[in-house]
Design a protein around this motif. Sequence first.
Motif, short mmCIF file in Angstrom:
data_model
loop_
_atom_site.label_atom_id
_atom_site.label_comp_id
_atom_site.label_asym_id
_atom_site.label_seq_id
_atom_site.Cartn_x
_atom_site.Cartn_y
_atom_site.Cartn_z
N PRO A 5 0.83 -1.21 0.00
CA PRO A 5 0.00 0.00 0.00
C PRO A 5 0.86 1.26 0.00
CG PRO A 5 0.16 -0.84 2.21
CD PRO A 5 0.88 -1.84 1.32
N GLU A 6 0.32 2.33 -0.51
CA GLU A 6 1.01 3.62 -0.45
C GLU A 6 0.71 4.34 0.86
OE1 GLU A 6 0.84 5.90 -4.27
OE2 GLU A 6 -0.27 4.13 -4.95
N PHE A 7 -0.45 4.06 1.44
CA PHE A 7 -0.84 4.67 2.70
C PHE A 7 -1.34 3.61 3.66
CE2 PHE A 7 -0.99 8.48 0.08
CZ PHE A 7 -0.56 9.48 0.95
N LEU A 8 -1.17 3.89 4.95
CA LEU A 8 -1.74 3.09 6.02
C LEU A 8 -2.67 3.98 6.83
CD1 LEU A 8 1.63 1.55 7.25
CD2 LEU A 8 -0.15 0.27 6.03
N LEU A 9 -3.85 3.49 7.14
CA LEU A 9 -4.73 4.19 8.07
C LEU A 9 -4.74 3.41 9.36
CD1 LEU A 9 -6.75 6.36 8.89
CD2 LEU A 9 -8.57 4.93 7.89
N LEU A 10 -4.18 3.98 10.40
CA LEU A 10 -4.19 3.37 11.73
C LEU A 10 -5.37 3.96 12.48
CD1 LEU A 10 -0.37 3.67 12.55
CD2 LEU A 10 -1.55 1.93 11.18
N VAL A 47 -1.59 12.56 8.30
CA VAL A 47 -2.79 13.38 8.48
C VAL A 47 -3.61 12.69 9.56
CG1 VAL A 47 -4.93 14.22 7.46
CG2 VAL A 47 -2.81 14.32 6.15
N SER A 48 -3.81 13.38 10.66
CA SER A 48 -4.49 12.79 11.81
C SER A 48 -5.65 13.68 12.24
CB SER A 48 -3.51 12.62 12.97
OG SER A 48 -4.15 12.09 14.11
N GLN A 49 -6.75 13.06 12.57
CA GLN A 49 -7.90 13.80 13.07
C GLN A 49 -8.22 13.34 14.49
OE1 GLN A 49 -10.73 13.13 9.62
NE2 GLN A 49 -11.05 15.30 9.97
N MET A 50 -8.47 14.29 15.37
CA MET A 50 -8.89 13.96 16.72
C MET A 50 -10.38 13.69 16.70
SD MET A 50 -8.10 15.85 20.30
CE MET A 50 -6.51 15.02 20.38
N ALA A 51 -10.74 12.43 16.85
CA ALA A 51 -12.14 12.03 16.77
C ALA A 51 -12.97 12.76 17.81
CB ALA A 51 -12.26 10.52 16.96
N ARG A 52 -14.20 13.05 17.45
CA ARG A 52 -15.12 13.68 18.40
C ARG A 52 -15.54 12.61 19.40
NH1 ARG A 52 -18.47 18.38 17.17
NH2 ARG A 52 -18.10 17.91 14.97
N LEU A 53 -15.19 12.82 20.66
CA LEU A 53 -15.47 11.84 21.70
C LEU A 53 -16.93 11.91 22.13
CD1 LEU A 53 -12.25 12.40 23.86
CD2 LEU A 53 -12.63 10.69 22.08
N ARG A 54 -17.41 10.84 22.71
CA ARG A 54 -18.79 10.77 23.16
C ARG A 54 -19.01 11.70 24.35
NH1 ARG A 54 -21.60 7.81 27.13
NH2 ARG A 54 -23.63 6.95 26.51
N ALA A 108 -3.40 12.08 16.85
CA ALA A 108 -4.48 11.48 17.63
C ALA A 108 -4.62 10.03 17.19
CB ALA A 108 -5.78 12.24 17.42
N GLY A 109 -4.31 9.11 18.09
CA GLY A 109 -4.19 7.71 17.73
C GLY A 109 -5.42 7.07 17.13
N GLY A 110 -6.58 7.65 17.34
CA GLY A 110 -7.80 7.06 16.81
C GLY A 110 -7.91 7.16 15.31
N CYS A 111 -7.18 8.07 14.70
CA CYS A 111 -7.30 8.29 13.25
C CYS A 111 -5.99 8.87 12.73
CB CYS A 111 -8.47 9.22 12.95
SG CYS A 111 -8.67 9.63 11.20
N VAL A 112 -5.12 8.01 12.20
CA VAL A 112 -3.81 8.44 11.70
C VAL A 112 -3.60 7.85 10.31
CG1 VAL A 112 -1.32 8.41 12.05
CG2 VAL A 112 -2.84 8.56 14.02
N LEU A 113 -3.60 8.71 9.30
CA LEU A 113 -3.23 8.28 7.94
C LEU A 113 -1.74 8.51 7.78
CD1 LEU A 113 -4.44 7.31 5.15
CD2 LEU A 113 -4.13 9.70 4.45
N LEU A 114 -1.00 7.48 7.39
CA LEU A 114 0.46 7.51 7.38
C LEU A 114 0.96 6.94 6.06
CD1 LEU A 114 3.28 7.61 8.87
CD2 LEU A 114 2.71 5.36 9.79
N ARG A 115 1.88 7.67 5.42
CA ARG A 115 2.50 7.13 4.22
C ARG A 115 3.31 5.90 4.59
NH1 ARG A 115 2.64 10.70 -0.30
NH2 ARG A 115 1.93 12.80 0.25
N ALA A 116 3.15 4.84 3.81
CA ALA A 116 3.84 3.58 4.11
C ALA A 116 5.36 3.74 4.04
CB ALA A 116 3.36 2.49 3.17
N ASP A 117 5.85 4.49 3.06
CA ASP A 117 7.29 4.70 2.93
C ASP A 117 7.84 5.46 4.14
OD1 ASP A 117 7.31 3.38 0.54
OD2 ASP A 117 7.38 5.19 -0.70
#
Length: 397
Positions: free
Chosen positions: A139-144, A171-178, A215-224
């Motif tokens: 993959p070119e990107f990983l979404l953790l 690119v990371s987004q801080m998820a809206r918590l409950r 923000a660990g809940g949503c982290v898009l990371l380039r695989a390279d």
Amino acid sequence: MGQTAAVSAFLWITVVSLAAWCWLLLGQGFFWRTDVRLPRRREPEVWPSVCVVVPARDEAAVLPDSLPSLLAQEYPGRAEVFLVDDGSTDGTARTARELSQRHGGLPLTVGSPGEPPAGWTGKLWAVRYGIGLARAREPEFLLLTDADIAHAPDSLRELVAAALSGGFDVVSQMARLRVESVWERLVVPAFVYFFAQLYPFRWIGRRGGRTAAAAGGCVLLRADTAAEAGIPDAIRHAVIDDVALARAVKRAGGRVWLGLADRVDSVRPYPRLPDLWRMVSRSAYAQLRHSPLLLLGTVAGLVLVYLVPPVAVAAGVVAGGAATAAAGALAWAVMAGTYVPMLRYYRQPLWLAPLLPFTALLYLLMTVDSAVRHHRGRGAAWKGRTYARPDAVPDEG
């Protein structure tokens, strides 16, 4: 004479608190603003391939509210999901497979790496295993993303477009918590507010900036980039793994963007104060690098910045110290005013803003409790595992 000196000293302490709030208002990256959202983006002609890695430990209860949203991603390129069962005892893997069969969507692979070796947190050992499975797809990107995070149908598409358009490696987004129970209303918006104060989002995204966080809940990371930064091996013992990941990427010369999410939500409930207390205290002392001096400085800072203003108002009114009361009231007003945007983001009533000193006191006690637990050998505990400080762990590298 002694009483007059004490009143004068407290007035000066209150003035220092007011000065601190003036600095925070204008000089800390405008942390209190909530307008840092996904940057401008344009869609590519060819969409890169993405593998989604979801570490999960005893998450059968929340998966029905989160996993289907990942499987239903409307992504124009090739994408698939890898859920890594981190030693669950509640049927997490079985639940994931059943949801995949029922909902369809993106291909799902479920695997389990076994217990983590010494020096690894369970989550990062699961992430390592998931990335290893994903590498076969090149993959070119990983979404953790965490098992308790629900994504809007276009979430992956928007994340990838933002990374490509801005040239970001993360690119990371801080998820809206409950936020539903009384305690969630008091504690959760403040959690994000304090995080943004510590890691101003505007500073994270600028070129050459040293501030790093995700923000660990949503982290898009380039695989390279993950390979170049040695992720996750380089951060294998990190309890606060999202911040450690961002720092590793920046050390490797990568660019990081972090902001608030509009359509990425946590579905995990924290209905009672003990639930929230455990969430904060499990990593608070780790954030302070297990340092007693940093703990003392943090406690002193929280007292000066958050507790002195309301105490000054009360003391000034009782003792007739108009100047002390006025300085305290002004500092309290600035504090509450900076909290209003976060309350609006969480759609909470604005009368909660003046209660921020009470919430700060709770966080102070949680931080102290975190240190006490560490020194009693209970450290950062989560879902049946307790992690030692990094320098107490043998290095297998």
